[in-house]
Design a protein around this motif. Structure first.
Motif: not given
Length: 287
Positions: A36-46
């Motif tokens: 609800a507060d807003g979320i973004e990509v923090a990292d990637t994996k494979s």
């Protein structure tokens, strides 16, 4: 003997189940607030499309802190953090957000999955939908529930009437293999759905809103809790030898997840062979 402990000093699966529900419910509430507060990509994996959000990490940290406080001698295997060894014989398997891409986009098929193993056997688990709060839970030998009500798999139907759930990995060569198998399967069944959460897919088969599930490549945190829910709902769930290692060297040789009703197991297994998911017959899965 304490009511929290079963035979031979093993914790009662129902106690572990209730703790799994509590942990997953609390983490799901945190994930909703963060979304609800807003979320973004923090990292990637494979790969570049295999994303991690700050909520994945925050939810797993919350679960780890609770477990450290309530069961400090247990081991923990989580998707985002380091493995924690233990001495109690119990290991928790945690997926803080299963269906992270759905979560990122605001789609409702995403969940927190928490399971408890004793030895190598999953004995308790909970899967909580982050958006709807729908809660699936199971304890070995005590059945499976959705929001506290018992659930069970669908009655067997002809292959042409099956609704099959599946998923795709994040590496291009894995997706190509999975897509080819699904394309061969599609003409034989009613339809195929790719919902985006392995844990919830298994729970949907358990509650009878789908007939079967197959996917090659998910990890233990994706399927541990949902697999138990399906098994305790009268279904059958196994990791069996798949055909992915033939095209992707180094892939898990027993990485094909299969779940359906016990009555449909042989027929679904035969369909998996025809579709190219595996070269093993259902009778050979355990060899």
């Amino acid at each position: 003997m304490s009511p929290d402990v079963g035979t031979e000093g093993i914790p009662d699966p129902r106690v572990l189940r209730d703790l799994a529900v509590s942990l997953a419910t609390e983490a799901a509430a945190l994930a909703r607030r963060m979304r609800a507060d807003g979320i973004e990509v923090a990292d990637t994996k494979s790969s570049a499309v295999d994303v991690v959000t700050a909520a994945d990490r925050a939810c797993e940290e919350l679960i780890r802190e609770r477990l450290l406080r309530e069961r400090p001698d247990d081991a923990v295997l989580g998707e985002e953090g380091e493995d924690r060894p233990g001495t109690s014989g119990v290991r928790w398997v945690v997926d803080p957000i299963d269906g992270t891409v759905n979560y990122l986009y605001g789609l409702p098929e995403c969940a927190v999955s928490v399971a408890a193993e004793v030895g190598e056997r999953v004995v308790a688990g909970a899967v909580v939908n982050i958006v709807t709060s729908t809660t699936y839970a199971a304890a070995a030998g005590h059945g499976a529930t959705r929001d506290g009500q018992s659930i069970g798999v669908r009655s067997p139907t002809p292959e042409s009437q099956w609704l099959v759930l599946t998923g795709f990995g994040y590496q291009a060569e894995v997706r190509a293999h999975q897509a080819a198998c699904v394309a061969r399967m599609l003409p034989a069944v009613r339809d195929i759905r790719r919902m985006g959460s392995c844990a919830l897919d298994l729970c949907h088969v358990a509650e009878g809103t789908a007939d079967a599930y197959v996917e090659e490549g998910p990890r233990p945190w994706d399927h541990s809790a949902g697999g138990l829910v399906l098994s305790e709902a009268g279904g059958r769930f196994e990791l069996v030898p798949g055909s992915l290692p033939e095209t992707v060297p180094g892939a898990d040789p027993r990485g094909l997840l299969v779940g359906t009703s016990e009555a449909s197991w042989d027929a679904f297994g035969a369909l998996l062979v025809r579709s190219g998911f595996t070269s093993r017959s259902p009778g050979e899965f355990r060899e």
